[in-house]
Design a protein around this motif. Structure first.
Motif, PDB file in Angstrom:
ATOM      1  N   LEU A  77       9.014  -7.444  -9.307  1.00 19.38           N
ATOM      2  CA  LEU A  77       9.403  -7.637  -7.910  1.00 19.38           C
ATOM      3  C   LEU A  77       9.424  -6.372  -7.057  1.00 19.38           C
ATOM      4  O   LEU A  77       9.242  -6.451  -5.841  1.00 19.38           O
ATOM      5  CB  LEU A  77      10.802  -8.286  -7.845  1.00 19.38           C
ATOM      6  CG  LEU A  77      10.933  -9.677  -8.466  1.00 19.38           C
ATOM      7  CD1 LEU A  77      12.367 -10.178  -8.318  1.00 19.38           C
ATOM      8  CD2 LEU A  77       9.951 -10.649  -7.811  1.00 19.38           C
ATOM      9  N   LEU A  78       9.663  -5.212  -7.661  1.00 15.08           N
ATOM     10  CA  LEU A  78       9.805  -4.003  -6.850  1.00 15.08           C
ATOM     11  C   LEU A  78       8.440  -3.492  -6.408  1.00 15.08           C
ATOM     12  O   LEU A  78       7.570  -3.231  -7.242  1.00 15.08           O
ATOM     13  CB  LEU A  78      10.531  -2.914  -7.653  1.00 15.08           C
ATOM     14  CG  LEU A  78      10.859  -1.623  -6.881  1.00 15.08           C
ATOM     15  CD1 LEU A  78      11.908  -1.900  -5.806  1.00 15.08           C
ATOM     16  CD2 LEU A  78      11.370  -0.546  -7.833  1.00 15.08           C
ATOM     17  N   PRO A  79       8.213  -3.332  -5.108  1.00 11.37           N
ATOM     18  CA  PRO A  79       6.941  -2.769  -4.641  1.00 11.37           C
ATOM     19  C   PRO A  79       6.936  -1.251  -4.809  1.00 11.37           C
ATOM     20  O   PRO A  79       7.986  -0.635  -5.007  1.00 11.37           O
ATOM     21  CB  PRO A  79       6.916  -3.155  -3.159  1.00 11.37           C
ATOM     22  CG  PRO A  79       8.364  -3.189  -2.769  1.00 11.37           C
ATOM     23  CD  PRO A  79       9.107  -3.693  -3.983  1.00 11.37           C
ATOM     24  N   GLU A  80       5.767  -0.663  -4.704  1.00 12.34           N
ATOM     25  CA  GLU A  80       5.669   0.795  -4.766  1.00 12.34           C
ATOM     26  C   GLU A  80       6.125   1.401  -3.439  1.00 12.34           C
ATOM     27  O   GLU A  80       6.120   0.737  -2.401  1.00 12.34           O
ATOM     28  CB  GLU A  80       4.227   1.215  -5.089  1.00 12.34           C
ATOM     29  CG  GLU A  80       4.003   2.711  -5.257  1.00 12.34           C
ATOM     30  CD  GLU A  80       4.981   3.359  -6.225  1.00 12.34           C
ATOM     31  OE1 GLU A  80       6.029   3.825  -5.760  1.00 12.34           O
ATOM     32  OE2 GLU A  80       4.682   3.395  -7.422  1.00 12.34           O
ATOM     33  N   SER A  81       6.557   2.640  -3.487  1.00  8.11           N
ATOM     34  CA  SER A  81       6.979   3.363  -2.284  1.00  8.11           C
ATOM     35  C   SER A  81       5.821   3.466  -1.294  1.00  8.11           C
ATOM     36  O   SER A  81       4.696   3.821  -1.656  1.00  8.11           O
ATOM     37  CB  SER A  81       7.460   4.765  -2.678  1.00  8.11           C
ATOM     38  OG  SER A  81       7.443   5.631  -1.579  1.00  8.11           O
ATOM     39  N   LEU A  82       6.101   3.158  -0.025  1.00 10.26           N
ATOM     40  CA  LEU A  82       5.072   3.287   1.007  1.00 10.26           C
ATOM     41  C   LEU A  82       4.621   4.734   1.155  1.00 10.26           C
ATOM     42  O   LEU A  82       3.435   5.003   1.355  1.00 10.26           O
ATOM     43  CB  LEU A  82       5.607   2.764   2.340  1.00 10.26           C
ATOM     44  CG  LEU A  82       5.785   1.249   2.462  1.00 10.26           C
ATOM     45  CD1 LEU A  82       6.462   0.896   3.779  1.00 10.26           C
ATOM     46  CD2 LEU A  82       4.452   0.535   2.344  1.00 10.26           C
ATOM     47  N   SER A  83       5.564   5.676   1.061  1.00 12.47           N
ATOM     48  CA  SER A  83       5.206   7.093   1.180  1.00 12.47           C
ATOM     49  C   SER A  83       4.238   7.499   0.077  1.00 12.47           C
ATOM     50  O   SER A  83       3.286   8.254   0.309  1.00 12.47           O
ATOM     51  CB  SER A  83       6.464   7.962   1.107  1.00 12.47           C
ATOM     52  OG  SER A  83       7.306   7.720   2.208  1.00 12.47           O
ATOM     53  N   PHE A  84       4.485   7.011  -1.134  1.00 17.51           N
ATOM     54  CA  PHE A  84       3.605   7.336  -2.259  1.00 17.51           C
ATOM     55  C   PHE A  84       2.221   6.739  -2.039  1.00 17.51           C
ATOM     56  O   PHE A  84       1.201   7.407  -2.272  1.00 17.51           O
ATOM     57  CB  PHE A  84       4.209   6.811  -3.555  1.00 17.51           C
ATOM     58  CG  PHE A  84       3.347   7.017  -4.765  1.00 17.51           C
ATOM     59  CD1 PHE A  84       3.245   8.266  -5.354  1.00 17.51           C
ATOM     60  CD2 PHE A  84       2.632   5.960  -5.315  1.00 17.51           C
ATOM     61  CE1 PHE A  84       2.438   8.464  -6.472  1.00 17.51           C
ATOM     62  CE2 PHE A  84       1.838   6.143  -6.431  1.00 17.51           C
ATOM     63  CZ  PHE A  84       1.733   7.407  -7.010  1.00 17.51           C
ATOM     64  N   LEU A  85       2.146   5.482  -1.581  1.00 17.04           N
ATOM     65  CA  LEU A  85       0.854   4.842  -1.345  1.00 17.04           C
ATOM     66  C   LEU A  85       0.050   5.588  -0.287  1.00 17.04           C
ATOM     67  O   LEU A  85      -1.155   5.809  -0.446  1.00 17.04           O
ATOM     68  CB  LEU A  85       1.070   3.388  -0.914  1.00 17.04           C
ATOM     69  CG  LEU A  85       1.670   2.443  -1.967  1.00 17.04           C
ATOM     70  CD1 LEU A  85       1.931   1.068  -1.358  1.00 17.04           C
ATOM     71  CD2 LEU A  85       0.753   2.337  -3.187  1.00 17.04           C
ATOM     72  N   VAL A  86       0.727   6.003   0.787  1.00 14.37           N
ATOM     73  CA  VAL A  86       0.046   6.746   1.853  1.00 14.37           C
ATOM     74  C   VAL A  86      -0.429   8.096   1.337  1.00 14.37           C
ATOM     75  O   VAL A  86      -1.556   8.527   1.596  1.00 14.37           O
ATOM     76  CB  VAL A  86       0.983   6.916   3.070  1.00 14.37           C
ATOM     77  CG1 VAL A  86       0.371   7.870   4.090  1.00 14.37           C
ATOM     78  CG2 VAL A  86       1.269   5.571   3.721  1.00 14.37           C
TER      79      VAL A  86
END
Length: 447
Positions: free
Chosen positions: A198-207
């Protein structure tokens, strides 16, 4: 010209809390709850360990064991950022929960002080890495304008874990044994598959990793703001940011913040480790001593919710100094045998002020730092404070072992007063520097 997905504007944030924000905050809150349970469980079972002389445990050894966990937290906190940048915030959170849960299993099956100490050290690494990672996660997904409130809500989970640890000890230690309490701390392993799913990845990390399409899809679907891409910092950039804390007259300001943080975390973890044992030494029954842990952490929850509002109105440095002064008074009074109802009130108020006083140091450093150096300043202030977290449990053990347990609360009160002095002087110096810069700018403007 049409813009590519990676350069499209960030979606507007709904005035309501989005579904993803609630999901991330909820999952991180539970993870930090387990973090708090594992952190506080040692202090909750410590009176029993000492009274039954488990492993032949002495007071000074007990203090060493308490410091092992906080030393592990120092290692975890200092390495969390680097590891998260490589594998992602989600994977690091899962790894931290797995590590401190398995480490509690080592404590539960341990047959010697050495094996138990190994378990507490490994648990500390996981505990130290989890909290900053969870804060980063909820910061990414918090609705616009509610980041500080969201982080405050997350921090209440740590104290809720402290409350849970007291009840686990009360319910299990006497009828079943202390090992059962640590087996309870293994149960968060069952939470790992939930995080995986359920936990998504960090948006900062993806960017940062260039996975902008994935980041945009999450941001648009759940109505959260996409963080701006940050330039990658080199080792030279990080070293220069650290040196900037010592250039000119900044070295004294930096040192004052570090000393205040050292005393603050010495106080926080010293009291967290030794509160039940010291209250037992004051003549209270074990059940009552554990009730003090519950009341203390209830105060911590209230303090986290109150301190931010007070700091916004009166200034973080002023609130931090006042909070430390009130904490010192409260901790000192705990060494005075009073009516139980009065003692409960003092414990509650001490919890209110103690736990949030340290948080206000971080707020002060953040406010007084430049935007390009803020992360370095706060990170190193926290890191230096962790040495106080290692020293606090050790100090309590040494005092008890030498027959000076009566000085336990007094010593922790002195630490609170020292932090009050250091943060107060730092705030005054910063204000005077700001006034001097303002006058100089006005003089330049007249020429």
């Amino acid at each position: 010209m049409s813009s590519s997905p990676s350069s499209s504007p960030s979606p507007a944030v709904s005035p309501r809390v989005g579904r993803l924000a609630l999901l991330v905050i909820g999952l991180c809150w539970l993870a930090v709850l387990f973090d708090g349970l594992d952190m506080f469980i040692y202090g909750s079972v410590l009176p029993h360990l000492l009274e039954t002389k488990t492993f032949g445990l002495t007071a000074d050894q007990a203090g060493d064991l308490g410091s092992y966990a906080t030393f592990g937290m120092l290692v975890g906190a200092l390495t969390a950022g680097t590891v998260a940048d490589r594998i992602g915030r989600k994977q690091l959170m899962i790894g931290c929960v797995t590590l401190f849960s398995l480490a509690s299993g080592i404590c539960a099956v341990s047959g010697s002080v050495e094996v138990f100490g190994l378990g507490r050290t490994l648990a500390g690494v996981g505990l130290g890495g989890l909290l900053p990672t969870a804060i980063s996660m909820v910061s990414d997904y918090a609705p616009r304008g509610r980041t500080a409130l969201t982080i405050g809500m997350l921090m209440t989970a740590h104290h809720a874990g402290g409350i849970l640890s007291a009840y686990v000890a009360k319910w299990l230690v006497e009828p079943v044994g202390w090992r059962a309490a640590f087996w309870v701390c293994v149960l968060p392993l069952l939470f790992v598959p939930v995080l995986l799913k359920l936990l998504p990845e960090s948006l900062s990390f993806l960017v940062a990793k260039g996975r902008t399409d994935e980041a945009h899809a999450l941001a648009e679907r759940f109505e959260v703001q996409l963080p701006a891409a940050a330039g990658k910092k080199t080792a030279a950039d990080r070293w220069d940011a650290l040196l900037a804390l010592f250039r000119g007259g900044e070295w004294l300001q930096t040192l004052l913040y570090w000393l205040a943080s050292f005393g603050g975390l010495l106080l926080v973890y010293g009291v967290a480790t030794w509160l039940p044992t010291l209250m037992r030494a004051e003549g209270y029954e074990l059940a009552n001593a554990l009730t003090f842990v519950v009341v203390f952490n209830l105060g911590g929850i209230v303090g986290m919710l109150v301190a931010g509002r007070a700091a916004d109105r009166f200034g973080a440095p002023r609130i931090s100094a006042i909070w430390f002064a009130l904490t010192a008074i409260g901790v000192f009074l705990l060494g005075v045998h009073m009516n139980q109802a009065v003692t409960m009130l003092v414990v509650f108020l001490t919890g209110v002020f103690l736990n949030s006083a340290q948080t206000m140091i971080y707020a002060t450093v953040s406010i007084r730092s430049t935007p390009d150096n803020r992360a370095t300043a706060v990170g190193w202030t926290s890191g230096m404070g962790r040495f106080g977290a290692v020293f606090g449990p050790w100090l309590g053990g040494q005092l008890l072992a030498s027959g000076n347990g009566d000085w336990g609360f007094t010593s922790f009160a002195i630490a609170g007063l020292s932090s009050m002095v250091f943060i107060g002087i730092a705030a005054l110096r910063s204000s005077k520097q700001g006034e001097r810069v303002g006058v100089e700018q006005e003089l330049v403007g007249t020429h």
